[in-house]
Motif scaffolding. Structure first.
Motif, PDB file in Angstrom:
ATOM      1  N   ARG A 136      -2.137 -20.002   3.529  1.00  0.00           N
ATOM      2  CA  ARG A 136      -0.694 -19.984   3.819  1.00  0.00           C
ATOM      3  C   ARG A 136      -0.128 -21.402   3.786  1.00  0.00           C
ATOM      4  O   ARG A 136       0.969 -21.637   3.269  1.00  0.00           O
ATOM      5  N   ILE A 137      -0.875 -22.358   4.321  1.00  0.00           N
ATOM      6  CA  ILE A 137      -0.452 -23.761   4.299  1.00  0.00           C
ATOM      7  C   ILE A 137      -0.348 -24.242   2.853  1.00  0.00           C
ATOM      8  O   ILE A 137       0.603 -24.932   2.473  1.00  0.00           O
ATOM      9  N   ALA A 138      -1.329 -23.889   2.036  1.00  0.00           N
ATOM     10  CA  ALA A 138      -1.320 -24.297   0.628  1.00  0.00           C
ATOM     11  C   ALA A 138      -0.101 -23.712  -0.095  1.00  0.00           C
ATOM     12  O   ALA A 138       0.539 -24.395  -0.908  1.00  0.00           O
ATOM     13  N   MET A 139       0.242 -22.473   0.211  1.00  0.00           N
ATOM     14  CA  MET A 139       1.423 -21.861  -0.419  1.00  0.00           C
ATOM     15  C   MET A 139       2.702 -22.551   0.040  1.00  0.00           C
ATOM     16  O   MET A 139       3.627 -22.738  -0.750  1.00  0.00           O
ATOM     17  N   ARG A 140       2.766 -22.942   1.296  1.00  0.00           N
ATOM     18  CA  ARG A 140       3.934 -23.672   1.798  1.00  0.00           C
ATOM     19  C   ARG A 140       4.041 -25.018   1.091  1.00  0.00           C
ATOM     20  O   ARG A 140       5.138 -25.423   0.676  1.00  0.00           O
ATOM     21  N   ALA A 141       2.930 -25.691   0.915  1.00  0.00           N
ATOM     22  CA  ALA A 141       2.933 -26.971   0.205  1.00  0.00           C
ATOM     23  C   ALA A 141       3.369 -26.772  -1.241  1.00  0.00           C
ATOM     24  O   ALA A 141       4.165 -27.558  -1.775  1.00  0.00           O
ATOM     25  N   ARG A 142       2.866 -25.733  -1.875  1.00  0.00           N
ATOM     26  CA  ARG A 142       3.262 -25.438  -3.253  1.00  0.00           C
ATOM     27  C   ARG A 142       4.765 -25.223  -3.355  1.00  0.00           C
ATOM     28  O   ARG A 142       5.430 -25.734  -4.252  1.00  0.00           O
TER      29      ARG A 142
END
Length: 94
Positions: free
Chosen positions: A42-48
């Motif tokens: 989820r963090i990676a998707m937010r960063a993306r």
């Protein structure tokens, strides 16, 4: 890592970059493969999302870290208030 990149619609290089910026640190399997938690994905998707909007990756990582810290502070504040329900904040000017 390939599956995690697929799930987050990113690349393995992007996920490695998030690790280099210390935003996420995946666990390692016995074979040395990176293992990401659902939270880390989820963090990676937010960063993306932030990077897709034009935010540099280092700034995106810092934003997410600050958002996480704020959420934690608000949670602690709410717990403290719940533990002392009869305490009222001081009146203005006192």
């Amino acid at each position: 890592m390939g599956r995690a990149a697929e799930m987050t619609a990113t690349t393995a290089g992007f996920l490695r970059a998030l690790g280099e910026h210390r935003l996420i640190t995946p666990l390692r399997s016995e074979g040395g493969h990176r293992r990401y938690s659902r939270y880390q994905l989820r963090i990676a998707m937010r960063a993306r999302d932030l990077v897709d909007q034009g935010t540099p990756i280092d700034a995106a990582c810092r934003i997410i870290i600050l958002e996480d810290q704020l959420e934690e502070a608000l949670r602690i504040n709410e717990q403290l208030r719940a533990g002392h329900p009869d305490q009222q904040p001081p009146a203005a000017g006192t």
